[in-house]
Design a protein around this motif. Structure first.
Motif, PDB file in Angstrom:
ATOM      1  N   PHE A 108       0.830  -1.200   0.000  1.00 14.95           N
ATOM      2  CA  PHE A 108       0.000   0.000   0.000  1.00 14.95           C
ATOM      3  C   PHE A 108       0.871   1.258   0.000  1.00 14.95           C
ATOM      4  O   PHE A 108       0.568   2.235  -0.675  1.00 14.95           O
ATOM      5  N   PHE A 109       1.967   1.214   0.746  1.00 11.96           N
ATOM      6  CA  PHE A 109       2.889   2.350   0.805  1.00 11.96           C
ATOM      7  C   PHE A 109       3.455   2.644  -0.588  1.00 11.96           C
ATOM      8  O   PHE A 109       3.483   3.799  -1.027  1.00 11.96           O
ATOM      9  N   GLN A 110       3.886   1.605  -1.298  1.00  9.72           N
ATOM     10  CA  GLN A 110       4.432   1.792  -2.647  1.00  9.72           C
ATOM     11  C   GLN A 110       3.370   2.346  -3.597  1.00  9.72           C
ATOM     12  O   GLN A 110       3.645   3.238  -4.410  1.00  9.72           O
ATOM     13  N   LEU A 111       2.145   1.838  -3.511  1.00  8.27           N
ATOM     14  CA  LEU A 111       1.052   2.346  -4.345  1.00  8.27           C
ATOM     15  C   LEU A 111       0.774   3.810  -4.019  1.00  8.27           C
ATOM     16  O   LEU A 111       0.600   4.637  -4.915  1.00  8.27           O
ATOM     17  N   SER A 112       0.778   4.150  -2.742  1.00 11.50           N
ATOM     18  CA  SER A 112       0.549   5.539  -2.331  1.00 11.50           C
ATOM     19  C   SER A 112       1.605   6.468  -2.912  1.00 11.50           C
ATOM     20  O   SER A 112       1.294   7.548  -3.415  1.00 11.50           O
ATOM     21  N   LEU A 113       2.863   6.048  -2.845  1.00  8.63           N
ATOM     22  CA  LEU A 113       3.939   6.867  -3.404  1.00  8.63           C
ATOM     23  C   LEU A 113       3.774   7.049  -4.909  1.00  8.63           C
ATOM     24  O   LEU A 113       4.023   8.115  -5.457  1.00  8.63           O
ATOM     25  N   SER A 114       3.333   5.987  -5.589  1.00  8.50           N
ATOM     26  CA  SER A 114       3.240   6.040  -7.056  1.00  8.50           C
ATOM     27  C   SER A 114       2.109   6.928  -7.555  1.00  8.50           C
ATOM     28  O   SER A 114       2.140   7.369  -8.696  1.00  8.50           O
ATOM     29  N   CYS A 115       1.104   7.178  -6.732  1.00  2.53           N
ATOM     30  CA  CYS A 115      -0.027   7.973  -7.224  1.00  2.53           C
ATOM     31  C   CYS A 115      -0.115   9.350  -6.586  1.00  2.53           C
ATOM     32  O   CYS A 115      -1.082  10.071  -6.785  1.00  2.53           O
ATOM     33  N   THR A 116       0.894   9.731  -5.819  1.00  2.00           N
ATOM     34  CA  THR A 116       0.902  11.047  -5.177  1.00  2.00           C
ATOM     35  C   THR A 116       1.624  12.049  -6.062  1.00  2.00           C
ATOM     36  O   THR A 116       2.683  11.769  -6.597  1.00  2.00           O
ATOM     37  N   ARG A 117       1.042  13.221  -6.222  1.00  2.00           N
ATOM     38  CA  ARG A 117       1.611  14.235  -7.114  1.00  2.00           C
ATOM     39  C   ARG A 117       2.916  14.808  -6.562  1.00  2.00           C
ATOM     40  O   ARG A 117       3.243  14.637  -5.386  1.00  2.00           O
ATOM     41  N   LEU A 118       3.615  15.504  -7.414  1.00  2.00           N
ATOM     42  CA  LEU A 118       4.825  16.209  -7.037  1.00  2.00           C
ATOM     43  C   LEU A 118       4.519  17.119  -5.852  1.00  2.00           C
ATOM     44  O   LEU A 118       3.579  17.915  -5.897  1.00  2.00           O
ATOM     45  N   LEU A 168      11.667   2.211   0.953  1.00  2.00           N
ATOM     46  CA  LEU A 168      11.612   3.556   0.421  1.00  2.00           C
ATOM     47  C   LEU A 168      12.749   3.753  -0.579  1.00  2.00           C
ATOM     48  O   LEU A 168      13.906   3.531  -0.256  1.00  2.00           O
ATOM     49  N   ASP A 169      12.393   4.154  -1.794  1.00  2.00           N
ATOM     50  CA  ASP A 169      13.378   4.498  -2.816  1.00  2.00           C
ATOM     51  C   ASP A 169      13.682   5.989  -2.630  1.00  2.00           C
ATOM     52  O   ASP A 169      12.862   6.843  -2.974  1.00  2.00           O
ATOM     53  N   ALA A 170      14.844   6.286  -2.078  1.00  2.00           N
ATOM     54  CA  ALA A 170      15.193   7.676  -1.759  1.00  2.00           C
ATOM     55  C   ALA A 170      15.171   8.569  -2.989  1.00  2.00           C
ATOM     56  O   ALA A 170      14.751   9.725  -2.917  1.00  2.00           O
ATOM     57  N   LEU A 171      15.638   8.062  -4.148  1.00  2.99           N
ATOM     58  CA  LEU A 171      15.640   8.898  -5.355  1.00  2.99           C
ATOM     59  C   LEU A 171      14.221   9.234  -5.803  1.00  2.99           C
ATOM     60  O   LEU A 171      13.948  10.358  -6.228  1.00  2.99           O
ATOM     61  N   ALA A 172      13.298   8.280  -5.688  1.00  7.33           N
ATOM     62  CA  ALA A 172      11.900   8.563  -6.037  1.00  7.33           C
ATOM     63  C   ALA A 172      11.316   9.584  -5.066  1.00  7.33           C
ATOM     64  O   ALA A 172      10.593  10.504  -5.473  1.00  7.33           O
ATOM     65  N   LEU A 173      11.642   9.446  -3.793  1.00  5.13           N
ATOM     66  CA  LEU A 173      11.157  10.386  -2.786  1.00  5.13           C
ATOM     67  C   LEU A 173      11.660  11.798  -3.076  1.00  5.13           C
ATOM     68  O   LEU A 173      10.893  12.762  -3.070  1.00  5.13           O
ATOM     69  N   ILE A 174      12.947  11.903  -3.374  1.00  7.55           N
ATOM     70  CA  ILE A 174      13.532  13.209  -3.672  1.00  7.55           C
ATOM     71  C   ILE A 174      12.966  13.766  -4.974  1.00  7.55           C
ATOM     72  O   ILE A 174      12.584  14.936  -5.047  1.00  7.55           O
ATOM     73  N   GLY A 175      12.881  12.926  -5.993  1.00  7.28           N
ATOM     74  CA  GLY A 175      12.384  13.371  -7.297  1.00  7.28           C
ATOM     75  C   GLY A 175      10.941  13.838  -7.261  1.00  7.28           C
ATOM     76  O   GLY A 175      10.567  14.770  -7.955  1.00  7.28           O
ATOM     77  N   GLN A 176      10.120  13.195  -6.440  1.00  6.02           N
ATOM     78  CA  GLN A 176       8.703  13.565  -6.349  1.00  6.02           C
ATOM     79  C   GLN A 176       8.462  14.623  -5.276  1.00  6.02           C
ATOM     80  O   GLN A 176       7.358  15.147  -5.185  1.00  6.02           O
ATOM     81  N   GLN A 177       9.457  14.914  -4.456  1.00  4.27           N
ATOM     82  CA  GLN A 177       9.325  15.868  -3.357  1.00  4.27           C
ATOM     83  C   GLN A 177       8.113  15.545  -2.481  1.00  4.27           C
ATOM     84  O   GLN A 177       7.350  16.416  -2.079  1.00  4.27           O
ATOM     85  N   VAL A 178       7.938  14.247  -2.219  1.00  5.55           N
ATOM     86  CA  VAL A 178       6.798  13.787  -1.427  1.00  5.55           C
ATOM     87  C   VAL A 178       7.134  13.862   0.058  1.00  5.55           C
ATOM     88  O   VAL A 178       8.247  13.547   0.469  1.00  5.55           O
ATOM     89  N   ARG A 179       6.159  14.284   0.848  1.00  4.63           N
ATOM     90  CA  ARG A 179       6.280  14.267   2.299  1.00  4.63           C
ATOM     91  C   ARG A 179       5.610  12.993   2.813  1.00  4.63           C
ATOM     92  O   ARG A 179       4.580  12.574   2.289  1.00  4.63           O
ATOM     93  N   ILE A 180       6.168  12.406   3.850  1.00  3.41           N
ATOM     94  CA  ILE A 180       5.576  11.228   4.481  1.00  3.41           C
ATOM     95  C   ILE A 180       5.240  11.611   5.909  1.00  3.41           C
ATOM     96  O   ILE A 180       6.095  12.108   6.649  1.00  3.41           O
ATOM     97  N   ALA A 181       3.980  11.403   6.283  1.00  9.49           N
ATOM     98  CA  ALA A 181       3.525  11.771   7.623  1.00  9.49           C
ATOM     99  C   ALA A 181       2.932  10.547   8.308  1.00  9.49           C
ATOM    100  O   ALA A 181       2.136   9.822   7.719  1.00  9.49           O
TER     101      ALA A 181
END
Length: 122
Positions: A25-35, A54-67
């Motif tokens: 679910f976490f991976q799906l959430s990351l994949s559908c969250t906007r920049l 967690l793929d750090a490069l995907a996190l950085i590239g998407q500038q996603v916050r995790i709460a």
């Protein structure tokens, strides 16, 4: 970057959250969250442990916050029930099924065809 699910108009969602938890679910959430969006982690299945990949490069590239969210207080839940009873909030109910048909309702949820909640009635 390939995106996952999106809003009905095709745009990525600004926030993804859910009580299901777990790494899938976490991976799906990351994949559908906007920049610049936010992924809210509410829980995790006890049989899967509490670790998330967690793929750090995907996190950085998407500038996603995790709460992480601990959950609602009893007062929060009471307020929601009061607002619901007063007609001030209207949940979206996709369908209702008798409790005896829980397996079919679960299969329907797994098909990802629902829009809104699927309720089981006694």
């Amino acid at each position: 970057m390939a995106r996952g699910r999106a809003l009905p108009d095709g745009r990525p969602t600004p926030t993804a959250s859910g009580c299901v938890g777990g790494n899938d679910f976490f991976q799906l959430s990351l994949s559908c969250t906007r920049l610049g969006g936010t992924v809210i982690v509410l829980g995790t299945p006890t049989d899967q442990g509490s670790r998330l990949e967690l793929d750090a490069l995907a996190l950085i590239g998407q500038q996603v916050r995790i709460a992480g969210v601990r959950g609602a207080t009893w007062g929060d839940q009471q307020l929601c029930l009061e607002l619901l009873a007063a007609g001030k909030i209207t949940p979206i109910i996709d369908r209702t099924d008798p409790l005896a048909e829980a397996a079919q309702a679960h299969a329907y949820l797994e098909s990802n065809r629902q829009t809104g909640k699927v309720l089981l009635l006694p």
